[in-house]
Design a protein around this motif. Structure first.
Motif, PDB file in Angstrom:
ATOM      1  N   PHE A   1       0.842  -1.203   0.000  1.00  0.00           N
ATOM      2  CA  PHE A   1       0.000   0.000   0.000  1.00  0.00           C
ATOM      3  C   PHE A   1       0.877   1.252   0.000  1.00  0.00           C
ATOM      4  CE2 PHE A   1      -2.844  -3.211   1.689  1.00  0.00           C
ATOM      5  CZ  PHE A   1      -4.058  -2.901   1.088  1.00  0.00           C
ATOM      6  N   MET A   2       0.266   2.387  -0.292  1.00  0.00           N
ATOM      7  CA  MET A   2       0.983   3.661  -0.309  1.00  0.00           C
ATOM      8  C   MET A   2       1.408   4.064   1.096  1.00  0.00           C
ATOM      9  SD  MET A   2      -1.240   5.948  -2.996  1.00  0.00           S
ATOM     10  CE  MET A   2      -1.592   5.373  -4.656  1.00  0.00           C
ATOM     11  N   ASN A   3       2.559   4.746   1.168  1.00  0.00           N
ATOM     12  CA  ASN A   3       2.961   5.347   2.428  1.00  0.00           C
ATOM     13  C   ASN A   3       2.328   6.731   2.553  1.00  0.00           C
ATOM     14  OD1 ASN A   3       4.569   7.205   0.964  1.00  0.00           O
ATOM     15  ND2 ASN A   3       6.354   5.839   1.078  1.00  0.00           N
TER      16      ASN A   3
ATOM     17  N   TRP B   1      -1.057   0.562   8.825  1.00  0.00           N
ATOM     18  CA  TRP B   1      -2.268  -0.030   9.398  1.00  0.00           C
ATOM     19  C   TRP B   1      -2.338  -1.534   9.122  1.00  0.00           C
ATOM     20  CZ3 TRP B   1      -5.414   2.473  12.685  1.00  0.00           C
ATOM     21  CH2 TRP B   1      -5.354   3.877  12.715  1.00  0.00           C
ATOM     22  N   GLN B   2      -1.783  -1.977   8.005  1.00  0.00           N
ATOM     23  CA  GLN B   2      -1.783  -3.411   7.701  1.00  0.00           C
ATOM     24  C   GLN B   2      -0.993  -4.172   8.761  1.00  0.00           C
ATOM     25  OE1 GLN B   2      -1.198  -6.133   3.754  1.00  0.00           O
ATOM     26  NE2 GLN B   2       0.390  -4.616   4.123  1.00  0.00           N
ATOM     27  N   ASP B   3       0.133  -3.597   9.167  1.00  0.00           N
ATOM     28  CA  ASP B   3       0.949  -4.240  10.190  1.00  0.00           C
ATOM     29  C   ASP B   3       0.204  -4.345  11.511  1.00  0.00           C
ATOM     30  OD1 ASP B   3       3.660  -5.220  11.095  1.00  0.00           O
ATOM     31  OD2 ASP B   3       3.434  -3.497  12.433  1.00  0.00           O
ATOM     32  N   LEU B   4      -0.664  -3.375  11.803  1.00  0.00           N
ATOM     33  CA  LEU B   4      -1.424  -3.383  13.052  1.00  0.00           C
ATOM     34  C   LEU B   4      -2.522  -4.440  13.051  1.00  0.00           C
ATOM     35  CD1 LEU B   4      -1.769   0.464  13.619  1.00  0.00           C
ATOM     36  CD2 LEU B   4      -0.230  -1.116  14.812  1.00  0.00           C
TER      37      LEU B   4
ATOM     38  N   GLN C   1      -9.658  -4.864   7.734  1.00  0.00           N
ATOM     39  CA  GLN C   1     -10.164  -3.628   7.128  1.00  0.00           C
ATOM     40  C   GLN C   1      -9.466  -2.386   7.674  1.00  0.00           C
ATOM     41  OE1 GLN C   1     -13.846  -2.630   5.714  1.00  0.00           O
ATOM     42  NE2 GLN C   1     -14.689  -4.691   5.499  1.00  0.00           N
ATOM     43  N   LEU C   2      -8.517  -2.588   8.576  1.00  0.00           N
ATOM     44  CA  LEU C   2      -7.674  -1.460   8.980  1.00  0.00           C
ATOM     45  C   LEU C   2      -6.891  -0.896   7.797  1.00  0.00           C
ATOM     46  CD1 LEU C   2      -6.232  -2.740  12.386  1.00  0.00           C
ATOM     47  CD2 LEU C   2      -7.725  -0.745  12.063  1.00  0.00           C
ATOM     48  N   VAL C   3      -6.672  -1.712   6.757  1.00  0.00           N
ATOM     49  CA  VAL C   3      -5.903  -1.231   5.604  1.00  0.00           C
ATOM     50  C   VAL C   3      -6.613  -0.089   4.897  1.00  0.00           C
ATOM     51  CG1 VAL C   3      -4.833  -3.493   5.272  1.00  0.00           C
ATOM     52  CG2 VAL C   3      -6.905  -2.911   3.969  1.00  0.00           C
ATOM     53  N   ALA C   4      -7.920   0.074   5.146  1.00  0.00           N
ATOM     54  CA  ALA C   4      -8.651   1.184   4.521  1.00  0.00           C
ATOM     55  C   ALA C   4      -8.294   2.524   5.157  1.00  0.00           C
ATOM     56  CB  ALA C   4     -10.157   0.945   4.623  1.00  0.00           C
ATOM     57  N   GLN C   5      -7.746   2.505   6.358  1.00  0.00           N
ATOM     58  CA  GLN C   5      -7.384   3.754   7.026  1.00  0.00           C
ATOM     59  C   GLN C   5      -6.230   4.430   6.288  1.00  0.00           C
ATOM     60  OE1 GLN C   5      -9.118   4.912   9.519  1.00  0.00           O
ATOM     61  NE2 GLN C   5     -10.222   3.102  10.280  1.00  0.00           N
ATOM     62  N   ALA C   6      -6.220   5.749   6.324  1.00  0.00           N
ATOM     63  CA  ALA C   6      -5.176   6.518   5.650  1.00  0.00           C
ATOM     64  C   ALA C   6      -3.860   6.414   6.407  1.00  0.00           C
ATOM     65  CB  ALA C   6      -5.597   7.977   5.533  1.00  0.00           C
TER      66      ALA C   6
ATOM     67  N   ASP D   1      -9.941   5.867   1.269  1.00  0.00           N
ATOM     68  CA  ASP D   1      -9.220   4.626   1.541  1.00  0.00           C
ATOM     69  C   ASP D   1      -7.772   4.725   1.083  1.00  0.00           C
ATOM     70  OD1 ASP D   1     -12.110   4.232   0.822  1.00  0.00           O
ATOM     71  OD2 ASP D   1     -11.695   2.240   1.646  1.00  0.00           O
ATOM     72  N   ASN D   2      -6.875   4.098   1.837  1.00  0.00           N
ATOM     73  CA  ASN D   2      -5.511   3.981   1.346  1.00  0.00           C
ATOM     74  C   ASN D   2      -5.523   3.160   0.066  1.00  0.00           C
ATOM     75  OD1 ASN D   2      -2.781   4.266   1.146  1.00  0.00           O
ATOM     76  ND2 ASN D   2      -2.265   2.866   2.812  1.00  0.00           N
ATOM     77  N   GLN D   3      -4.593   3.457  -0.824  1.00  0.00           N
ATOM     78  CA  GLN D   3      -4.592   2.873  -2.157  1.00  0.00           C
ATOM     79  C   GLN D   3      -3.394   1.935  -2.339  1.00  0.00           C
ATOM     80  OE1 GLN D   3      -7.276   4.372  -4.714  1.00  0.00           O
ATOM     81  NE2 GLN D   3      -7.836   4.155  -2.559  1.00  0.00           N
ATOM     82  N   LEU D   4      -3.576   0.999  -3.251  1.00  0.00           N
ATOM     83  CA  LEU D   4      -2.481   0.105  -3.589  1.00  0.00           C
ATOM     84  C   LEU D   4      -1.331   0.902  -4.214  1.00  0.00           C
ATOM     85  CD1 LEU D   4      -4.589  -2.795  -5.126  1.00  0.00           C
ATOM     86  CD2 LEU D   4      -3.338  -2.876  -2.958  1.00  0.00           C
ATOM     87  N   ALA D   5      -0.113   0.515  -3.896  1.00  0.00           N
ATOM     88  CA  ALA D   5       1.042   1.226  -4.434  1.00  0.00           C
ATOM     89  C   ALA D   5       1.100   1.142  -5.950  1.00  0.00           C
ATOM     90  CB  ALA D   5       2.330   0.665  -3.822  1.00  0.00           C
TER      91      ALA D   5
END
Length: 989
Positions: free
Chosen positions: A253-255, A297-300, A385-390, A866-870
């Motif tokens: 995901f994007m930083n 957020w993915q790591d969390l 679904q935490l990956v949706a967080q910015a 939503d955070n976006q794929l890199a």
């Protein structure tokens, strides 16, 4: 005087001849290599049909002559011969025949040798299941049997597991196989069973094998035989494993910096320079909360999970009694936060020989399973679904409190955080279960046996949910709590007789006749409430009761079954099987028949003695089996209602007295071959399954008060072939190498629907459909055509015959895009032993299926916050026109419509399991008073080779797949599988 000598000599010779010709009684005991008595060993006088069989204790008695040769034969063991001479007691130890053709197969209500079996059955031995770091038998079975496709929905520790034997048979009914544990049919899967207590699994696949289970056999049958005690010194075993798990894959995901730039570009593209920058500044400011962070957020969402398994067992016995017992504890953390499993399991198998003819026994398993679960894949409360967080959003505010982003935002509100759910809620399930089967076995003579069994499957499940006032939707109500307790009890009595008769050297008859019944009672009670004060979470402490549930259901069936097998000249075998079932689910009973035959070609004179082909058998079968439905789909049903504070009944289901079982007719043909003294064994099967009378809801005019009723109105076809190859590549004193390869290809097709009309998804986000002539759950939707290089618009094929495209997704015609069902699956395993070391590994192969990355529509296009794929950073610009990623547009929906853009090949090759072990030498063990000592390291899902861009290609999102046979192959925020490494030690004494 000379005459007297001659007379005396003649008398002596006469007496010697009488002695030589005189018959005598010879008795003895026959055991295997471990000293276990063998029941049913055939003892024949060579060259005659005179013989007997051993009793329960392995004892025999036979009348024979001094010069006779006794032949001892038993399925699964090498035949042994012994000359009688002067011996009156001949004890024999039979050596196990390690070739796969010598296997004894457990079949429905009996057993059979593999060489004489007329059905399609795969046997999995205990050593293929031991010490795999998974939670269920289904997972341990994955990749080990041809024609059996096993898929874990996700990496949730308590996630459902899909098992399909030769394809999907039903649209609205159950497609899972029937599980039978030590003769007891169980429901609800096998998580309550410790697969390290399993002696063998038999997978019954064709009608010859499954028809004896009648209305419950259409989806295949898995027979589970647990370990039993053996005569000899009591032996103790202790097994300990500890390990760790992590996700098989993470997405890129994007930083924070990439996200800020991308979001601003998307806003400007949609609203222009001034307005777009205003929106971007405001929304980015709300999301960052005044902090400069780069949150992963993915790591969390994930954690390095721990695993601990411990078991202690004992087995042994004497001539009269034998036992096996084991107690195990299993604690596995899930890779998702808040997800874990604890299991306590105990087993006792006990058998007592009352007399030479009678045995009594019990097989009992007790278990407690506790799981802490997480929300379904479609909820913001689920961790992934935490990956949706910015990534610009901090986890906590300056006071250390978790931030509620769903309550933040002057223009657009953010998303609820699963971290808040994890800290402020509980989802706990506790299940208790007892499986017990008591039996009495009476051997009337050497060919007639009567067996009676009484089975019990009893359990309870408590589902507890609590969310305090900090959780979403419960701020005003003061929290929410619910408790539901479900209890079930099933009694299963049965009695059956087995006639196993050999008539001279040419005819063998095996006949099984029996009757069986089952009665199940299920009760559920519970309630829910809101309004909890701090520190109290039990449902009864809530101030405002909001619901109550209380139900009771009884159902059952009775059956008559039989199987006749006839073998002529040890070459030609025919079998007839039938079962009559009458169930509370339907008005009428149904008879399910099957016929089968086999020709042992290698017993013919033109092949017998061949040095190349050591075994060849051609077999075929045809039969009908059914798919039973729980509940009462054929009856008129009513539900209680309240009207003006008075109790009443409201009709909820129309009756259909003609409704019956879904039935599957199966044709199967197979060829079994053994080469080079059976060091190479090949088995090839072809099958054709036609399932008719699928139960679907037939719509009717709503003016009747109903929208439809259950009717038999659909058909499905499954056909394909399977290949199994077992080889002993090297077999020396120091080194042994064995290989197993299994391959299966299944073609599934829906052949009949109501009025031929397709059934499409009512939610435009998903593409699974039912269409005549296509596989079940086929993907049907828009076809993505890429990006317009002139303006960055996402394009879709019109599919109207013109070959044109459109940037309006609503103008694109739908078409069939692919199937969630694999074209073929395979498993390749190797077992190597060098001196005291052993290495085992298994590769799983799944090819040709499509996966719908349904959540990716939120991860692309810059459509929302939503955070976006890199990978989106390669978006269209005038300077980058040749790309397949459209121009990002905030709330513009450019390229986010459900289409083949998010459909991808889900093929993969996975190193499913690998284990390396060391067995300490007997000389060393003798010095430290141990019988066994082994250390080992095991890996699960260590390597995955795939082109799939999602988290993991082994996936079917739970909120769609649970309870649906159509919505398969969808990935919507589904957790990847766990990659696990364990270290273990096994001690025996």
């Amino acid at each position: 005087m000379k005459k007297n000598y001659i007379t005396m000599l003649l008398l002596f010779l006469f007496n010697v001849s009488v002695v030589l010709a005189q018959e005598k009684n010879v008795s003895g005991n026959i055991v295997d290599g471990k000293g276990t008595p063998l029941l049913g060993v055939t003892v024949l006088i060579k060259g005659t049909t005179n013989g007997t069989q051993t009793d329960f204790d392995g004892n025999y008695n036979i009348s024979c002559k001094r010069e006779d040769i006794l032949v001892f034969s038993y399925v699964g063991f090498k035949t042994k011969e012994e000359v009688v001479t002067d011996k009156s007691v001949i004890n024999i130890t039979l050596e196990e025949d390690v070739t796969s053709l010598s296997e004894v197969l457990i079949v429905g209500y009996g057993k059979s040798s593999k060489v004489d079996n007329t059905g399609a059955i795969t046997k999995i031995k205990s050593e293929q299941l031991d010490n795999v770091p998974v939670a269920s038998i289904q997972e341990a079975l994955s990749g080990k049997a041809s024609g059996v496709f096993i898929e874990s929905q996700s990496g949730k520790i308590d996630g459902a597991i899909k098992v399909r034997i030769r394809g999907t048979n039903s649209i609205g009914g159950n497609n899972e196989p029937l599980y039978v544990v030590d003769g007891l049919v169980i429901a609800g899967g096998t998580r309550d069973i410790n697969f390290n207590n399993v002696e063998s699994l038999e997978v019954l696949k064709d009608a010859a094998a499954t028809a004896i289970y009648g209305s419950r056999g259409a989806n295949g049958v898995i027979l589970i035989t647990t370990k039993k005690g053996k005569q000899g010194t009591t032996r103790f075993n202790v097994d300990f494993q500890s390990g760790t798990s992590e996700p098989t894959n993470l997405r890129d995901f994007m930083n924070a910096a990439q996200y800020r730039d991308f979001f601003r570009v998307a806003a400007v593209n949609s609203f222009g320079e001034d307005t777009g920058n205003f929106f971007a500044d405001t929304i980015l400011g709300d999301l960052s909360q005044g902090q400069d962070v780069n949150t992963d957020w993915q790591d969390l969402a994930f954690r390095n999970a721990k695993l601990l398994q411990f078991s202690v067992g004992a087995s042994g016995g004497n001539e009269k009694s034998r036992f096996y017992t084991n107690l195990s504890y299993d604690h596995q953390e899930g890779i998702l936060i808040g997800n874990d499993l604890k299991k306590l399991n105990g087993i006792l198998n006990y058998e007592h020989t009352v007399s030479d003819r009678m045995r009594l026994g019990i097989s009992a398993t007790l278990s407690r399973l506790e799981t802490n679960t997480v929300a379904g894949d479609n909820a913001f409360a689920t961790p992934i679904q935490l990956v949706a967080q910015a990534p610009i959003s901090p986890v906590r505010n300056e006071n250390g409190d978790l931030i509620r982003y769903d309550q933040v935002g002057s223009i657009i509100s953010g998303y609820y955080s699963a971290l808040i759910e994890d800290e402020n809620s509980t989802r706990n399930n506790v299940s208790d279960r007892i499986l017990a089967n008591v039996y009495a076995d009476y051997q009337f003579n050497d060919w007639l046996n009567i067996r009676g069994e009484l089975g019990l499957d009893r359990g309870s499940r408590k589902a507890f949910v609590f969310q305090n006032s900090n959780t979403q939707g419960n701020e005003i109500t003061g929290g929410f709590g619910s408790t539901t307790i479900t209890k079930f009890q099933t009694f299963s009595p049965k009695i059956f007789a087995t006639i196993d008769k050999k008539i001279n050297d040419n005819h063998d008859i095996n006949l099984v006749l029996g009757t069986e019944a089952q009665k199940t009672r299920t009760e559920a009670a519970g309630g829910s409430a809101t309004g909890f004060i701090s520190g109290l979470d039990q449902t009864g402490t809530g101030a405002v009761p909001t619901g109550v549930v209380g139900t009771t259901a009884n159902n059952g069936f009775y059956s008559y079954f039989g199987r006749l097998t006839y073998k002529l000249n040890n070459k030609y075998i025919v079998g007839f099987t039938g079962r009559y079932d009458k169930s509370s689910a339907f008005d009428d009973g149904v008879f399910f028949p099957a016929v089968s035959g086999a020709w042992k070609i290698s017993e013919e004179s033109f092949l017998k003695g061949s040095k190349t082909i050591s075994f060849m058998k051609l077999r075929s079968s045809y039969g009908i089996s059914g798919n039973n439905f729980n509940g009462f789909p054929s009856l008129a049903l009513f539900s209680p209602v309240a009207y003006n504070k008075l109790a009443g009944l409201s009709p909820t289901q129309l009756a259909n007295n003609e409704l019956s079982w879904e039935t599957t007719s199966t044709f199967d043909v197979g060829l079994e071959l053994g080469f080079l003294d059976n060091r190479i064994n090949l088995e090839v099967n072809y099958y054709n399954k036609q399932t008719e009378d699928l139960i679907q809801r037939r719509p009717i005019d709503a003016t009747s008060g109903f929208t439809g009723f259950s009717a038999n109105v659909g058909n499905i076809e499954n056909k394909g072939f399977e290949v199994t190859l077992n080889t002993i590549n090297v077999d020396t004193e120091d080194f042994k190498w064995e290989t197993n390869i299994n391959f299966a290809k299944n073609d599934n097709k829906v052949t009949k629907l109501i009025n031929g009309q397709p059934i499409l998804s009512t939610n435009d986000r998903y593409m699974n459909a039912l269409i005549e002539g296509e596989p079940i759950g086929v993907f049907y939707g828009r076809e993505y055509a890429g990006v317009d290089p002139d303006n960055g618009d996402a394009l879709y094929f019109l599919n109207d015959g013109s070959g044109g495209t459109t940037n309006d997704p609503n103008a694109a015609n739908f078409k069939v895009l692919g199937s969630p069902n694999p074209d073929w699956v395979a498993g390749i395993s190797n077992q190597l032993r060098y001196k005291n070391f052993d290495l085992n590994f298994l590769f799983n192969i799944v090819q040709g299926n499509k996966i719908h990355r349904a959540a990716d529509g939120f991860m692309v296009g810059g459509d929302f916050i939503d955070n976006q794929l890199a990978s989106e950073l390669n978006y269209w610009t005038p300077e980058n026109p040749n790309t397949d990623i459209p121009q990002p547009r905030l709330v513009g929906g450019n390229g986010t419509a459900t289409s083949s853009r998010f459909l991808q090949d889900g093929s993969y090759v996975r190193l499913k399991t690998i284990s390396l072990g060391y067995n300490f030498s007997p000389k060393l063990l003798e010095k430290i008073s141990l019988s066994d000592l082994r250390i080992y390291v095991t890996g699960q899902n260590l390597l995955t080779f795939t082109k799939y861009d999602g988290w993991d290609p082994e996936v079917s999102t739970d909120f769609l797949a649970n309870g649906s046979n159509v919505f398969q192959g969808v990935d919507f925020y589904s957790a990847p599988q766990a990659k696990t490494i364990t270290l273990g030690v096994k001690v025996g004494f």
